[in-house]
Write an enzyme that holds these catalytic residues in place. Structure first.
Site, PDB file in Angstrom:
ATOM      1  N   GLU A 188       2.428  23.923  59.573  1.00  0.00           N
ATOM      2  CA  GLU A 188       2.017  25.326  59.691  1.00  0.00           C
ATOM      3  C   GLU A 188       1.856  26.051  58.359  1.00  0.00           C
ATOM      4  OE1 GLU A 188       4.637  27.362  62.379  1.00  0.00           O
ATOM      5  OE2 GLU A 188       4.050  26.134  64.071  1.00  0.00           O
TER       6      GLU A 188
ATOM      7  N   HIS B 109       8.376  21.054  55.876  1.00  0.00           N
ATOM      8  CA  HIS B 109       8.553  22.086  56.910  1.00  0.00           C
ATOM      9  C   HIS B 109       9.297  23.255  56.254  1.00  0.00           C
ATOM     10  CE1 HIS B 109       8.657  22.611  61.531  1.00  0.00           C
ATOM     11  NE2 HIS B 109       9.088  23.759  61.029  1.00  0.00           N
TER      12      HIS B 109
HETATM   13  C1  GBH Z   1       7.092  27.044  64.929  1.00  0.00           C
HETATM   14  O1  GBH Z   1       6.284  28.097  64.516  1.00  0.00           O
HETATM   15  C2  GBH Z   1       7.841  26.408  63.787  1.00  0.00           C
HETATM   16  O2  GBH Z   1       7.157  25.298  63.266  1.00  0.00           O
HETATM   17  C3  GBH Z   1       9.247  26.021  64.154  1.00  0.00           C
HETATM   18  O3  GBH Z   1       9.965  25.712  63.004  1.00  0.00           O
HETATM   19  C4  GBH Z   1       9.885  27.147  64.951  1.00  0.00           C
HETATM   20  O4  GBH Z   1      11.246  26.934  65.186  1.00  0.00           O
HETATM   21  C5  GBH Z   1       9.132  27.257  66.252  1.00  0.00           C
HETATM   22  O5  GBH Z   1       7.803  27.519  66.000  1.00  0.00           O
HETATM   23  C6  GBH Z   1       9.627  28.362  67.191  1.00  0.00           C
HETATM   24  O6  GBH Z   1       9.371  29.623  66.644  1.00  0.00           O
HETATM   25  O7  GBH Z   1       2.823  37.106  63.634  1.00  0.00           O
HETATM   26  O8  GBH Z   1       2.727  37.366  66.039  1.00  0.00           O
HETATM   27  O9  GBH Z   1       2.227  35.236  65.052  1.00  0.00           O
HETATM   28  C7  GBH Z   1       5.677  28.766  65.627  1.00  0.00           C
HETATM   29  C8  GBH Z   1       4.520  29.612  65.278  1.00  0.00           C
HETATM   30  C9  GBH Z   1       3.848  31.533  64.141  1.00  0.00           C
HETATM   31  C10 GBH Z   1       5.373  31.761  65.933  1.00  0.00           C
HETATM   32  C11 GBH Z   1       4.229  32.888  63.639  1.00  0.00           C
HETATM   33  C12 GBH Z   1       5.779  33.121  65.437  1.00  0.00           C
HETATM   34  C13 GBH Z   1       5.101  35.011  64.182  1.00  0.00           C
HETATM   35  C14 GBH Z   1       4.729  36.092  65.089  1.00  0.00           C
HETATM   36  N1  GBH Z   1       4.955  30.928  64.834  1.00  0.00           N
HETATM   37  N2  GBH Z   1       4.683  33.729  64.732  1.00  0.00           N
HETATM   38  S1  GBH Z   1       3.013  36.477  64.940  1.00  0.00           S
END
Ligand code: GBH
Length: 468
Positions: free
Chosen positions: A167, A120
């Protein structure tokens, strides 16, 4: 209508976000230790040095899980706690192995099934310094497979559910494209002196897929018969809903799913990169040798899904990492999709979750474990604890999303598990401690934990839905 008897549910966390104690037991530094200690990378200039102090308070965490009545717990291992320098010729830390063994044994004593993530995002810093980490195929694939082997050997008698990466999209795009996550590579020279956004994310993603696939091959060849577990990967994706019925917007939504999720899911489940992605990226998209492809294809026993929200999709975007789809939350009539979270990227929309589950089952044909799903309430970080525990917007989110699981199952999707993100408020990466995703409030000045209403809702809901 209820859930199947063997449905697993619980909460998820990740090592760097909760453990703290970055050098205890000889743990080596990871790229997140380095990144958080650079100026201006993390919103509140914080780090995971203490986090929720779970390296020390782990027994309390397990007692909390038990009090919530969970069937299962998803957590990740810190690679540099187990192999401080990370590499295949570097020593294994007995303390690191002992820590996680004791932890997993206690989970079993409490009747909680472990779901263990190997990676992770906390790459050992030594591997980044030694050869460029995820950019170096020959080295990183072998080192990851060796790390996986140490984990299967050390814990595999107690672990029947393995996840390789969490992810990989985020590792590739946020770590090597936008530079907002460790190691911070990007072409944006105001942010970083190193990186190439046009090439590195595609290369890193390719190597993440290979490392995953060869670790799975090792498990299947050498451990599965005796240990009897299952292994897969966790991908993240939002549902893409067309803005309206204009054919170009319908096509954009399809292309978004194909490129964003299919970038990883298509090679792993179907044996090829998405045609739309190949057309878009051309020769910058690496290719697999026939031998590699035979290892990659079919390399996940199930579909691990992290999902939080839905994108309203329109033709005309320019972000290659989202299939060049324009995304937003506003409908043509000016209304918003759902309740806004504290983070800009998240609004509540349970119907999108139901559609995504159906789409994934139809497209990839594997049983689905939802390995993360959750919400961050507005202002939760600035209001008194006594108010924060009444997390109404999060309760409503979970009411909608849990019901969507039932609906998706009714419509034929095979959903076998669900993990809410997160057990605890914790270190939210580039947002530091300004954002809270927990069903348990953590007072960081005392490390005291306070169950929120959402924890009570989920405990009750799952206990009612799963036949005893
Ligand atoms: C997860 O990612 C993680 O696995 C976790 O560690 C984290 O704490 C949790 O979410 C809460 O955030 O470019 O508009 O997509 C979540 C998926 C993907 C959400 C990337 C935020 C960035 C904004 N993430 N996204 S965007």
């Amino acid at each position: 209508m209820s859930l199947p008897k063997d449905f697993v549910w619980g909460f998820a966390t990740a090592s760097y976000q909760i453990e703290g104690s970055p050098s205890a037991g000889g743990r080596g530094p990871s790229i997140w230790d380095t990144f958080t200690h650079l100026p201006n990378k993390i919103k509140d200039n914080s780090s995971g040095d203490v986090a929720t102090d779970s390296y020390r308070l782990w027994k309390e965490d397990i007692a909390l899980l038990k009090s919530y009545g969970v069937k299962s717990y998803r957590f990740s291992l810190s690679w540099s706690r187990i192999i401080p320098d990370g590499g295949r010729n570097d020593p294994v830390s007995e303390d690191g192995v002992a820590f996680y063994r004791e932890f997993i044994e206690e989970l079993h004593r409490q009747g909680i099934i472990p779901f263990v993530t190997l990676y992770h995002w906390d790459l050992p810093q030594t591997l980044h310094d030694r050869y460029g980490g995820w950019l170096n195929k020959e080295e990183i694939v072998k080192d990851f497979v060796n790390y996986a082997k140490v984990c299967f050997t050390s814990f595999g008698d107690l672990v029947q559910n393995w996840l390789t990466h969490n992810e990989p999209w985020c590792v590739s795009v946020l770590g090597y494209g936008r530079g907002v996550f460790a190691p911070g590579h990007t072409s944006d020279r105001t942010r970083s002196p190193v990186g190439d956004t046009s090439t590195e994310p595609w290369i890193v993603a390719h190597h993440l897929i290979l490392a995953h696939a060869y670790a799975v091959k090792l498990y299947r060849d050498s451990f599965k018969a005796s240990q009897g577990g299952q292994i897969g990967i966790t991908l993240d994706c939002s549902w893409f809903m067309p803005y309206d019925d204009a054919p170009e917007n319908v096509a954009a939504a399809e292309r978004g799913l194909e490129c964003r999720l299919g970038w990883f899911a298509m090679p792993i489940y179907l044996g090829h990169y998405p045609p739309a992605l190949k057309a878009m990226i051309g020769s910058r998209l690496p290719t697999f040798t026939p031998e590699e492809l035979s290892v990659v294809t079919g390399s996940s026993d199930f579909f691990g899904l992290n999902t939080y929200t839905t994108h309203i999709a329109q033709e005309g975007g320019d972000d290659e990492f989202n299939g060049k789809v324009k995304t937003g939350f506003t409908r043509p009539d000016g209304t918003e999709l759902g309740t806004q979270a504290e983070v800009p990227w998240l609004q509540t929309y349970p119907d999108g979750f139901r559609e995504l589950l159906k789409y994934i089952y139809k497209t990839y044909g594997k049983p689905i474990y939802v390995t993360e799903n959750g919400f961050a309430c507005r202002n939760e970080n600035i209001i008194p604890i006594a108010d924060a525990v009444h997390d109404k917007d999060r309760v409503e989110y979970y009411q909608g999303y849990t019901n969507a699981i039932l609906e998706a199952i009714k419509d034929g999707a095979e959903v076998k598990g669900y993990f809410a993100w997160s057990l605890l408020d914790n270190f939210e990466w580039a947002e530091g401690y300004t954002i809270r995703f927990g069903v348990t409030y953590v007072d960081y000045s005392t490390q005291k934990r306070y169950p929120k209403d959402s924890a009570k809702f989920l405990s009750k809901w799952f206990q009612e839905q799963i036949p005893a």
